[in-house]
Design a protein around this motif. Structure first.
Motif, PDB file in Angstrom:
ATOM      1  N   GLU A 114      -3.703  15.400  -9.737  1.00 23.91           N
ATOM      2  CA  GLU A 114      -3.247  16.008 -10.985  1.00 23.91           C
ATOM      3  C   GLU A 114      -3.038  14.976 -12.076  1.00 23.91           C
ATOM      4  OE1 GLU A 114       0.268  18.056  -9.915  1.00 23.91           O
ATOM      5  OE2 GLU A 114      -0.769  19.806  -9.093  1.00 23.91           O
ATOM      6  N   ARG A 115      -2.903  13.729 -11.718  1.00 30.07           N
ATOM      7  CA  ARG A 115      -2.669  12.648 -12.678  1.00 30.07           C
ATOM      8  C   ARG A 115      -3.909  11.803 -12.917  1.00 30.07           C
ATOM      9  NH1 ARG A 115       1.246  14.805 -10.496  1.00 30.07           N
ATOM     10  NH2 ARG A 115       3.310  14.893 -11.458  1.00 30.07           N
ATOM     11  N   GLY A 116      -5.055  12.353 -12.534  1.00 31.68           N
ATOM     12  CA  GLY A 116      -6.315  11.677 -12.810  1.00 31.68           C
ATOM     13  C   GLY A 116      -6.634  10.542 -11.865  1.00 31.68           C
ATOM     14  N   VAL A 117      -6.049  10.553 -10.689  1.00 32.76           N
ATOM     15  CA  VAL A 117      -6.239   9.471  -9.723  1.00 32.76           C
ATOM     16  C   VAL A 117      -7.059   9.995  -8.546  1.00 32.76           C
ATOM     17  CG1 VAL A 117      -5.087   7.797  -8.227  1.00 32.76           C
ATOM     18  CG2 VAL A 117      -4.035   8.465 -10.401  1.00 32.76           C
ATOM     19  N   ARG A 118      -8.087   9.253  -8.169  1.00 32.54           N
ATOM     20  CA  ARG A 118      -8.884   9.611  -6.990  1.00 32.54           C
ATOM     21  C   ARG A 118      -8.392   8.782  -5.805  1.00 32.54           C
ATOM     22  NH1 ARG A 118     -15.284   8.988  -7.066  1.00 32.54           N
ATOM     23  NH2 ARG A 118     -15.233  11.168  -7.693  1.00 32.54           N
ATOM     24  N   THR A 119      -8.121   9.472  -4.709  1.00 28.57           N
ATOM     25  CA  THR A 119      -7.696   8.787  -3.491  1.00 28.57           C
ATOM     26  C   THR A 119      -8.941   8.401  -2.695  1.00 28.57           C
ATOM     27  OG1 THR A 119      -5.656  10.085  -3.420  1.00 28.57           O
ATOM     28  CG2 THR A 119      -6.327   8.984  -1.384  1.00 28.57           C
ATOM     29  N   GLN A 120      -9.180   7.095  -2.572  1.00 28.91           N
ATOM     30  CA  GLN A 120     -10.334   6.597  -1.840  1.00 28.91           C
ATOM     31  C   GLN A 120     -10.039   6.453  -0.349  1.00 28.91           C
ATOM     32  OE1 GLN A 120     -12.727   7.213  -4.049  1.00 28.91           O
ATOM     33  NE2 GLN A 120     -13.757   5.306  -3.519  1.00 28.91           N
ATOM     34  N   ALA A 121      -8.851   5.986  -0.027  1.00 27.45           N
ATOM     35  CA  ALA A 121      -8.534   5.762   1.386  1.00 27.45           C
ATOM     36  C   ALA A 121      -7.030   5.774   1.584  1.00 27.45           C
ATOM     37  CB  ALA A 121      -9.111   4.431   1.863  1.00 27.45           C
ATOM     38  N   ILE A 122      -6.639   6.251   2.766  1.00 23.33           N
ATOM     39  CA  ILE A 122      -5.250   6.158   3.218  1.00 23.33           C
ATOM     40  C   ILE A 122      -5.303   5.730   4.678  1.00 23.33           C
ATOM     41  CG2 ILE A 122      -3.062   7.348   3.623  1.00 23.33           C
ATOM     42  CD1 ILE A 122      -3.863   9.397   1.531  1.00 23.33           C
ATOM     43  N   GLU A 123      -4.668   4.630   4.981  1.00 16.28           N
ATOM     44  CA  GLU A 123      -4.557   4.155   6.355  1.00 16.28           C
ATOM     45  C   GLU A 123      -3.085   3.939   6.646  1.00 16.28           C
ATOM     46  OE1 GLU A 123      -6.911   0.648   6.605  1.00 16.28           O
ATOM     47  OE2 GLU A 123      -8.814   1.700   6.401  1.00 16.28           O
ATOM     48  N   SER A 124      -2.601   4.632   7.670  1.00 22.97           N
ATOM     49  CA  SER A 124      -1.170   4.576   7.965  1.00 22.97           C
ATOM     50  C   SER A 124      -0.965   4.175   9.414  1.00 22.97           C
ATOM     51  CB  SER A 124      -0.521   5.934   7.697  1.00 22.97           C
ATOM     52  OG  SER A 124       0.867   5.866   7.915  1.00 22.97           O
ATOM     53  N   ASP A 125      -0.066   3.218   9.616  1.00 21.49           N
ATOM     54  CA  ASP A 125       0.206   2.711  10.955  1.00 21.49           C
ATOM     55  C   ASP A 125       1.647   2.209  11.010  1.00 21.49           C
ATOM     56  OD1 ASP A 125      -0.098   1.895  13.549  1.00 21.49           O
ATOM     57  OD2 ASP A 125      -1.327   0.130  13.078  1.00 21.49           O
ATOM     58  N   ASP A 126       2.369   2.615  12.042  1.00 29.04           N
ATOM     59  CA  ASP A 126       3.715   2.121  12.291  1.00 29.04           C
ATOM     60  C   ASP A 126       4.651   2.333  11.088  1.00 29.04           C
ATOM     61  OD1 ASP A 126       5.719   0.981  13.812  1.00 29.04           O
ATOM     62  OD2 ASP A 126       5.237  -1.079  13.170  1.00 29.04           O
ATOM     63  N   GLY A 127       4.595   3.527  10.464  1.00 25.88           N
ATOM     64  CA  GLY A 127       5.507   3.867   9.384  1.00 25.88           C
ATOM     65  C   GLY A 127       5.197   3.195   8.063  1.00 25.88           C
ATOM     66  N   ARG A 128       3.949   2.756   7.873  1.00 33.69           N
ATOM     67  CA  ARG A 128       3.555   2.122   6.614  1.00 33.69           C
ATOM     68  C   ARG A 128       2.143   2.589   6.278  1.00 33.69           C
ATOM     69  NH1 ARG A 128       4.769  -2.507   3.555  1.00 33.69           N
ATOM     70  NH2 ARG A 128       2.962  -3.532   2.600  1.00 33.69           N
ATOM     71  N   ALA A 129       1.943   3.009   5.043  1.00 29.93           N
ATOM     72  CA  ALA A 129       0.633   3.499   4.607  1.00 29.93           C
ATOM     73  C   ALA A 129       0.084   2.590   3.518  1.00 29.93           C
ATOM     74  CB  ALA A 129       0.739   4.931   4.091  1.00 29.93           C
ATOM     75  N   ARG A 130      -1.224   2.375   3.599  1.00 28.05           N
ATOM     76  CA  ARG A 130      -1.917   1.577   2.580  1.00 28.05           C
ATOM     77  C   ARG A 130      -2.912   2.498   1.887  1.00 28.05           C
ATOM     78  NH1 ARG A 130      -3.115  -4.228   2.588  1.00 28.05           N
ATOM     79  NH2 ARG A 130      -4.822  -4.660   1.122  1.00 28.05           N
ATOM     80  N   LEU A 131      -2.764   2.616   0.555  1.00 32.51           N
ATOM     81  CA  LEU A 131      -3.594   3.522  -0.236  1.00 32.51           C
ATOM     82  C   LEU A 131      -4.540   2.723  -1.104  1.00 32.51           C
ATOM     83  CD1 LEU A 131      -1.007   5.260   0.468  1.00 32.51           C
ATOM     84  CD2 LEU A 131      -1.457   6.486  -1.660  1.00 32.51           C
ATOM     85  N   THR A 132      -5.774   3.194  -1.191  1.00 28.45           N
ATOM     86  CA  THR A 132      -6.744   2.658  -2.137  1.00 28.45           C
ATOM     87  C   THR A 132      -7.038   3.762  -3.149  1.00 28.45           C
ATOM     88  OG1 THR A 132      -7.724   1.240  -0.442  1.00 28.45           O
ATOM     89  CG2 THR A 132      -9.012   1.628  -2.446  1.00 28.45           C
ATOM     90  N   LEU A 133      -6.758   3.482  -4.412  1.00 24.45           N
ATOM     91  CA  LEU A 133      -6.855   4.495  -5.472  1.00 24.45           C
ATOM     92  C   LEU A 133      -7.809   4.028  -6.553  1.00 24.45           C
ATOM     93  CD1 LEU A 133      -3.009   5.109  -5.875  1.00 24.45           C
ATOM     94  CD2 LEU A 133      -4.585   6.295  -4.329  1.00 24.45           C
ATOM     95  N   GLU A 134      -8.460   4.969  -7.221  1.00 27.97           N
ATOM     96  CA  GLU A 134      -9.298   4.673  -8.382  1.00 27.97           C
ATOM     97  C   GLU A 134      -8.737   5.400  -9.593  1.00 27.97           C
ATOM     98  OE1 GLU A 134     -13.397   5.525  -7.834  1.00 27.97           O
ATOM     99  OE2 GLU A 134     -13.819   3.658  -6.774  1.00 27.97           O
ATOM    100  N   ILE A 135      -8.504   4.627 -10.671  1.00 29.19           N
ATOM    101  CA  ILE A 135      -7.949   5.162 -11.913  1.00 29.19           C
ATOM    102  C   ILE A 135      -8.901   4.794 -13.040  1.00 29.19           C
ATOM    103  CG2 ILE A 135      -5.927   5.215 -13.436  1.00 29.19           C
ATOM    104  CD1 ILE A 135      -4.299   4.065 -11.101  1.00 29.19           C
ATOM    105  N   PRO A 136      -9.250   5.740 -13.924  1.00 27.48           N
ATOM    106  CA  PRO A 136     -10.123   5.389 -15.053  1.00 27.48           C
ATOM    107  C   PRO A 136      -9.537   4.236 -15.858  1.00 27.48           C
ATOM    108  CG  PRO A 136      -9.827   7.759 -14.922  1.00 27.48           C
ATOM    109  CD  PRO A 136      -8.867   7.159 -13.952  1.00 27.48           C
ATOM    110  N   ARG A 137     -10.382   3.308 -16.240  1.00 25.14           N
ATOM    111  CA  ARG A 137      -9.900   2.143 -16.972  1.00 25.14           C
ATOM    112  C   ARG A 137      -9.289   2.531 -18.313  1.00 25.14           C
ATOM    113  NH1 ARG A 137     -14.258  -2.487 -17.414  1.00 25.14           N
ATOM    114  NH2 ARG A 137     -14.291  -2.009 -15.176  1.00 25.14           N
ATOM    115  N   SER A 138      -9.734   3.657 -18.873  1.00 27.39           N
ATOM    116  CA  SER A 138      -9.190   4.093 -20.164  1.00 27.39           C
ATOM    117  C   SER A 138      -7.810   4.715 -20.026  1.00 27.39           C
ATOM    118  CB  SER A 138     -10.137   5.117 -20.801  1.00 27.39           C
ATOM    119  OG  SER A 138     -10.249   6.262 -19.969  1.00 27.39           O
ATOM    120  N   ALA A 139      -7.401   5.037 -18.799  1.00 22.14           N
ATOM    121  CA  ALA A 139      -6.099   5.670 -18.599  1.00 22.14           C
ATOM    122  C   ALA A 139      -4.990   4.638 -18.688  1.00 22.14           C
ATOM    123  CB  ALA A 139      -6.063   6.371 -17.241  1.00 22.14           C
ATOM    124  N   ASN A 140      -3.754   5.153 -18.773  1.00 16.41           N
ATOM    125  CA  ASN A 140      -2.591   4.273 -18.788  1.00 16.41           C
ATOM    126  C   ASN A 140      -2.261   3.923 -17.341  1.00 16.41           C
ATOM    127  OD1 ASN A 140      -0.091   3.011 -19.084  1.00 16.41           O
ATOM    128  ND2 ASN A 140       0.533   4.371 -20.760  1.00 16.41           N
TER     129      ASN A 140
END
Length: 643
Positions: free
Chosen positions: A514-540
């Motif tokens: 909803e905020r213009g962010v594409r979720t590329q990847a989520i990897e979660s292990d042992d209570g910690r998640a690592r997210l890879t996100l893509e945001i348009p360069r023109s966005a804030n």
């Protein structure tokens, strides 16, 4: 009054009127402008008015009334208060050798007849004495009333005035002598309402009372608002003998009412125009194809409105600590303003609230452009009329700003798929409200995000591959029970691996989308998640990251990377294919692939997959075959066009 010597024939001359008065045993005097112009014999004897005292400094041959008896000031006041053409009884206590007075008033003067008091004659009964006292009280009350009082005689020419009290003189600035004998219309002027004047005239003709408000003019020409009440006075036979008028200066109240009416009319016009802006801005949002186009057209539309002098949209620049102008129209600060300055635009961004202030004669109203917690800048409208923007207008303009922010969000969200210029952001989350974080900790497993699908009820369902020693349906069901509102559905279960569908709870992927962010990847292990996100360069980008940090505690930003996408990435190809598939076709293809349906031996049958989708086996196979055909067509046609 006519000249006394001419009327009465002088002191003792044998004119008929004078001869008649000389025969009267009660003292009689004629008074004009504070002097006695005639006194009969009884008066000369009673008040010791000798011929030697008649000559005054002007040689007019009158007596100074004050030398005649002690309470002349009381009698003089009574003469002034007596209505022309009427008679007034005056009690003179302790002087004039025990006389009371009867004043006969004309337009030019008065004739006063003195009679012995009740104490001297013993002939006046108690009732009459009380009546005389009561009449005197009423006379004083009328003259000392805080409102102007006039009495007009309809039998006199032009229904002229025969009496005005002190308050009338104070309100209008006209003296008694200037107004008695004239019609009260002399108070009217060029801006007096003709309709109200006609209304008063009609009421007088109909001999009925009326109350109106009319602009009148004082003797010095100044205007004032007069609340006028006119009422007929009738005798015992019902015949109108006089008209009494009451004048009340209501200028302060009337000017306040008129100012309120003008302000209300102005506000109604402003609000009507501002409300029209909402529709126009909605049309701009629907028709614009880019954020810059949307913002420019919004500012242009506001600036052409007559109630505003300009409009501009700015955004925070952390490097220079300024609010830089993105676009504007009309009057606006082309260089922006300091983010720390005492300016509404800076305050609105800092406090995320509408702010209005007047600076150097210009009113600035600023509204934060914020949608779903993402800051897109600030909208400021300006006017040099130094007028206050009231609460209703602020509410409407705030709604306009929200519409603009929503439109900007939509444009930025669409750029996720359209733009080649993106910022790749990696963040780490430890907030247990995020489902992959909570499940990886509770079930001692690893979750890897595969894909999400938006359902028709606006809910996002995300697919995860689960691996690890406890990657079982039983363990996952136990872990899900501790996460509020989260639903977990096991699609495929194999040795040490499950394919699950998560929905409900904290919808991380949907919230980011909803905020213009594409979720590329989520990897979660042992209570910690690592997210890879893509945001348009023109966005804030900074605002998006801050929103993630505000929403999820324990957020760490790992990296930022600006990059350009290839001509078409795998994700774009998949997105294009997904747009060509129906929801059922996509679901059948996705489940078949992720469940190993295309492997041999098949770990899951078509019957089982159909049941997981809540459809029949033939229907499942129809959706799957159609999806396979579209996939093959997209792949081979794209490959041929590339070659």
């Amino acid at each position: 009054m006519e000249n006394a010597d001419a009327e009465y024939g002088g002191g003792g001359r044998a004119a008929p009127a004078a001869a008649a008065l000389e025969a009267v045993v009660d003292p009689v005097v004629a008074v004009t402008d504070g002097t006695i112009t005639y006194a009969n014999g009884a008066a000369r004897e009673a008040f010791d008015l000798s011929e030697d005292e008649r000559a005054d400094e002007t040689g007019a041959g009158n007596w100074d009334a004050a030398t005649g008896f002690e309470s002349w000031s009381r009698l003089e006041a009574a003469i002034d208060e007596t209505t022309v053409g009427t008679v007034r009884h005056v009690t003179l206590e302790g002087d004039a050798d025990g006389y009371d007075a009867r004043v006969h008033r004309s337009a030019d003067g008065a004739t006063v007849t003195f009679t012995r008091t009740a104490a001297e004659t013993g002939a006046v009964g108690e009732t009459e004495s009380i009546g005389e006292s009561d009449r005197a009280i009423k006379d004083r009350a009328i003259n000392e009333a805080p409102v102007g009082i006039t009495i007009a005689d309809p039998d006199r020419e032009d229904t002229s005035l025969v009496y005005v009290n002190d308050a009338f003189q104070e309100i209008t600035g006209y003296s008694y002598d200037e107004v008695v004998g004239r019609n009260c219309r002399f108070l009217q002027g060029p801006d007096s309402s003709e309709d109200v004047i006609a209304e008063m005239a009609a009421a007088i003709d109909a001999k009925r009372p009326i109350t109106v408000e009319l602009k009148n003019y004082r003797s010095d020409g100044t205007e004032f608002w007069n609340e006028v009440t006119i009422a007929p006075v009738r005798d015992e036979a019902g015949v109108v003998t006089h008209y009494v008028g009451f004048q009340n200066d209501v200028t302060t109240r009337k000017e306040a009412e008129l100012a309120l009416e003008r302000r209300t009319a102005e506000l109604e016009y402003i609000l009507e125009r501002v409300e029209g802006l909402i529709q126009d801005v909605t049309d701009v949002i629907a028709g614009s194809t880019a954020r810059s186009e949307l913002e420019a057209e919004v500012c242009d539309r506001i600036a052409v409105e007559s109630t505003y002098e300009g409009a501009w949209i700015g955004e925070r620049n952390p490097a220079t600590e300024t609010v830089d102008v993105r676009t504007g129209a009309g009057r606006y600060p082309e260089t922006g303003v300091s983010a720390t300055a005492d300016h509404p635009a800076a305050t609105a961004l800092a406090e995320n609230a509408a702010t209005t202030d007047t600076l150097e004669g210009t009113t600035h109203a600023s509204f934060p452009l914020s949608y779903n917690g993402i800051e897109y800048g600030v909208l400021t409208v300006c006017t040099d009329r130094d007028r206050a923007i009231d609460e209703r207008e602020t509410v409407i303009l705030s709604a306009l700003a929200r519409a603009v922010a929503s439109g900007v969000n939509a444009r930025e969200t669409s750029r996720v798929l359209e733009t080649d210029a993106v910022v790749a952001v990696e963040v780490a989350l430890t907030d247990s409200s995020v489902a992959p974080v909570a499940l990886s900790a509770a079930a001692d497993c690893r979750l890897e995000y595969r894909r999400s699908v938006h359902r028709t009820d606006d809910e996002t369902a995300s697919l995860f591959t689960v691996t690890g020693a406890d990657a079982t349906a039983v363990a996952l069901e136990a872990a899900v029970a501790d996460v509020p509102d989260l639903e977990c559905r096991v699609i495929v279960e194999r040795d040490g691996e499950c394919l699950i569908e998560l929905s409900g709870g904290d919808d991380l992927v949907g919230w980011l989308s909803e905020r213009g962010v594409r979720t590329q990847a989520i990897e979660s292990d042992d209570g910690r998640a690592r997210l890879t996100l893509e945001i348009p360069r023109s966005a804030n980008v900074r605002s998006v990251v801050e929103a993630i940090e505000d929403r999820y505690s324990g957020t760490d930003v790992i990296s930022f990377e600006q990059r350009d996408r290839d001509r078409e990435t795998r994700q774009e190809f998949a997105a294009r294919l997904e747009s060509d598939l129906t929801e059922r076709q996509f679901g059948a293809l996705q489940r078949a692939y992720l469940s190993g349906y295309f492997e041999w031996p098949r770990p899951m049958t078509g019957e089982e997959l159909a049941q997981s989708m809540g459809i029949s086996r033939p229907t499942f196979h129809e959706h799957l075959r159609t999806a396979e055909a579209k996939l093959s067509r997209a792949f081979f046609e794209e490959d041929q066009s590339s070659g």
